[in-house]
Design an enzyme around this catalytic site. Structure first.
Site, mmCIF file in Angstrom:
data_model
loop_
_atom_site.group_PDB
_atom_site.id
_atom_site.type_symbol
_atom_site.label_atom_id
_atom_site.label_comp_id
_atom_site.label_asym_id
_atom_site.label_seq_id
_atom_site.Cartn_x
_atom_site.Cartn_y
_atom_site.Cartn_z
ATOM 1 N N ASP A 76 -49.003 -6.886 118.815
ATOM 2 C CA ASP A 76 -47.958 -6.112 118.141
ATOM 3 C C ASP A 76 -46.653 -6.886 118.052
ATOM 4 O OD1 ASP A 76 -46.605 -4.056 116.952
ATOM 5 O OD2 ASP A 76 -46.283 -2.949 118.807
ATOM 6 N N ASP A 98 -44.817 -6.800 110.807
ATOM 7 C CA ASP A 98 -45.340 -6.071 111.958
ATOM 8 C C ASP A 98 -46.865 -6.114 111.984
ATOM 9 O OD1 ASP A 98 -45.827 -4.440 114.081
ATOM 10 O OD2 ASP A 98 -44.893 -2.644 113.242
#
Ligand SMILES: *[C@@H]1O[C@H](CO)[C@@H](O)[C@H](O)[C@H]1NC(C)=O
Ligand SMILES: *[C@@H]1O[C@H](CO)[C@@H](O)[C@H](O)[C@H]1NC(C)=O
Ligand SMILES: *[C@@H]1O[C@H](CO)[C@@H](O)[C@H](O)[C@H]1NC(C)=O
Ligand SMILES: *[C@@H]1O[C@H](CO)[C@@H](O)[C@H](O)[C@H]1NC(C)=O
Ligand SMILES: *[C@@H]1O[C@H](CO)[C@@H](O)[C@H](O)[C@H]1NC(C)=O
Length: 438
Positions: A105, A318
């Site tokens: 992440d 992201d």
């Protein structure tokens, strides 16, 4: 994933949530606990069926040349596995080592793993890490720079001297536990003699919720002070890393590479780079997207002239957000152009609204998109990175709108590229690649 422990308007993320959630209504229904930003297509872990075989066949026929291998030999490498729209990185934690598959992440900072004993754990398929069984686990004292580096951490009152944390994501998901120091081992392939072991500060999570059984933790690779990327700068020679993510719906047994430190730079013919910009949140990799071309048609991000708000960024990258999310006005122009260019009639599936979807077993009609980032970084997005198949016989454009003026360049769009994050030079680089062969 978007962390909630951020000085960024909360409403931004609530609106993202609504939009993102709509991509996967069935996933929401199965989570049973309100909103989730995580687009989990749980059915895609079934054994290889005809549907996936066709998707794979399309992918394989897609690349003609020899895959590019761009990495230096001195970089520290790990493996990344696709997991229902997310990506899991394998690391070994502790002594003796326990394999931990954690969600990759770039949109958050904390590395944490689900830890025994559980106050409240979600079910996980593989055995959980137990700090009591590791000879190299140490609690971080709460009066320390490591404890201070994470806004979400403070001195525990019930366990004096320990540093407890509560880290929340833009859904009901969270991890709660103690910050600790531990040995972490990266190995490019199982049984490799080239494994690298370093000390890491991580969250030993004894109370975690909102994750699926394959996710044993989360590897926060954001830009913030507590991030693994910041930590490894000292040991791996530089704060830089790169990843090559396989396209959506790739066989979960096919892994790809993630690479850290000196030697992880993305280099070679065809590499393009764009500046990393400071934004309102120190975690995010903010960049500026000038516009997107659909085939030969250029659509600027702002319909007339520069950003009316004068910002130097309008997107962040992201790896924890599957679709690409764009401000509504720009999204509408983009999706209309894509609809014009695809010579098929869209289908209206209430489950998939408001996405643009087509009823096809194999989709080959999608135009090539080019994302034009500042500084002349033109990133080609082939159909595999722009159309996903959420269910049998259906392909959908993997871009969705929000009502904010900042978008997210999601993991599908990043797939089949080496994406290099260089925090020393403050730039992001892209190189097209067949990530199933890395
Ligand atoms: C993936 O690997 C597992 C274990 O090796 C095997 O049982 C399974 O059949 C494989 N799945 C596919 C889709 O090849
Ligand atoms: C786990 O954390 C949640 C959220 O902080 C809290 O509401 C709950 O009481 C905790 N549960 C246990 C068993 O510690
Ligand atoms: C976890 O798994 C056990 C055994 O499979 C099951 O009984 C339990 O209901 C599961 N818990 C949750 C929260 O899914
Ligand atoms: C740390 O633990 C104390 C209670 O022991 C609690 O009041 C506090 O909210 C916790 N802090 C965090 C960041 O979880
Ligand atoms: C270890 O790395 C060297 C190059 O640095 C390479 O020649 C060798 O094959 C690698 N060994 C394994 C087992 O991966």
């Amino acid at each position: 994933m978007e962390s909630l422990s951020i000085p960024y308007p909360r409403s931004t993320f609530l609106s993202l949530l609504l939009v993102v959630s709509s991509l996967c209504l069935r996933c929401l229904a199965s989570s049973g606990s309100g909103f989730t930003t995580r687009l989990i297509h749980r059915h895609s872990l079934e054994p290889l069926n005809d549907h996936r075989a066709r998707v794979l066949a399309t992918m394989r026929s897609h690349f003609h040349g020899t895959p590019l291998s761009s990495l230096g030999i001195d970089a520290v490498q790990g493996r990344v596995f696709p997991d229902n729209g997310q990506y899991l990185m394998k690391v070994s934690l502790g002594t003796p080592p326990v394999d931990v598959y954690s969600l990759v992440d770039t949109g958050s900072d904390l590395f944490w793993a689900q830890c025994l004993p559980c106050d409240h754990c979600y079910n996980q398929t593989k055995p959980a890490y137990d700090p009591r069984a590791s000879s190299t686990y140490f609690d971080i004292p709460c009066q320390s720079s490591e404890c201070n580096a994470l806004d979400a951490a403070s001195c525990a009152t019930s366990s004096p001297g320990k540093c407890n944390y509560t880290y929340g994501y833009a859904s009901t998901a969270y991890s709660r536990g103690f910050l600790a120091k531990e040995k972490i081992t990266f190995s490019p392939d199982s049984g490799s003699s080239n494994a690298t072991t370093i000390d890491v500060i991580f969250g030993c999570g004894h109370n975690n919720s909102g994750f699926s059984a394959t996710e044993m933790g989360l590897m926060g690779l954001g830009r913030g002070r507590a991030s693994f990327v910041t930590q490894m700068g000292n040991t791996f020679g530089a704060r830089k890393f790169s990843h090559c993510l396989v396209p959506f719906h790739t066989d979960p047994n096919i892994s790809s590479k993630i690479s850290f430190g000196s030697g992880s730079e993305v280099t070679g013919a065809g590499v393009v780079s764009t500046p990393l910009v400071d934004g309102p949140d120190p975690t995010y990799y903010f960049v500026k997207l000038e516009g997107i071309s659909v085939g030969g048609a250029y659509l600027p991000f702002y319909p007339s002239g520069p950003d009316p708000a004068g910002k130097s960024f309008n997107m962040f990258l992201d790896s924890g957000t599957p679709p690409t999310i764009l401000p509504g006005e720009f999204y509408n122009r983009l999706v209309n152009k894509v609809r014009d260019m695809v010579r098929l009639e869209p289908i209206d599936d209430p489950e998939l609204r408001p996405q643009l979807c087509y009823g096809k077993e194999v989709m080959s009609e999608g135009p090539v998109l080019t994302a034009h980032f500042a500084g002349g970084a033109n990133v080609f997005l082939e159909q595999l990175s722009t159309f996903i198949s959420p269910k049998e016989g259906t392909y959908c454009f993997a871009f969705v709108p929000n009502d904010n003026d900042v978008g997210i360049f999601g993991n599908f769009a990043q797939s089949n590229h080496w994406v290099g994050f260089d925090l020393e030079k403050d730039q992001v680089s892209f190189l097209q690649a067949d990530c199933t062969k890395q």
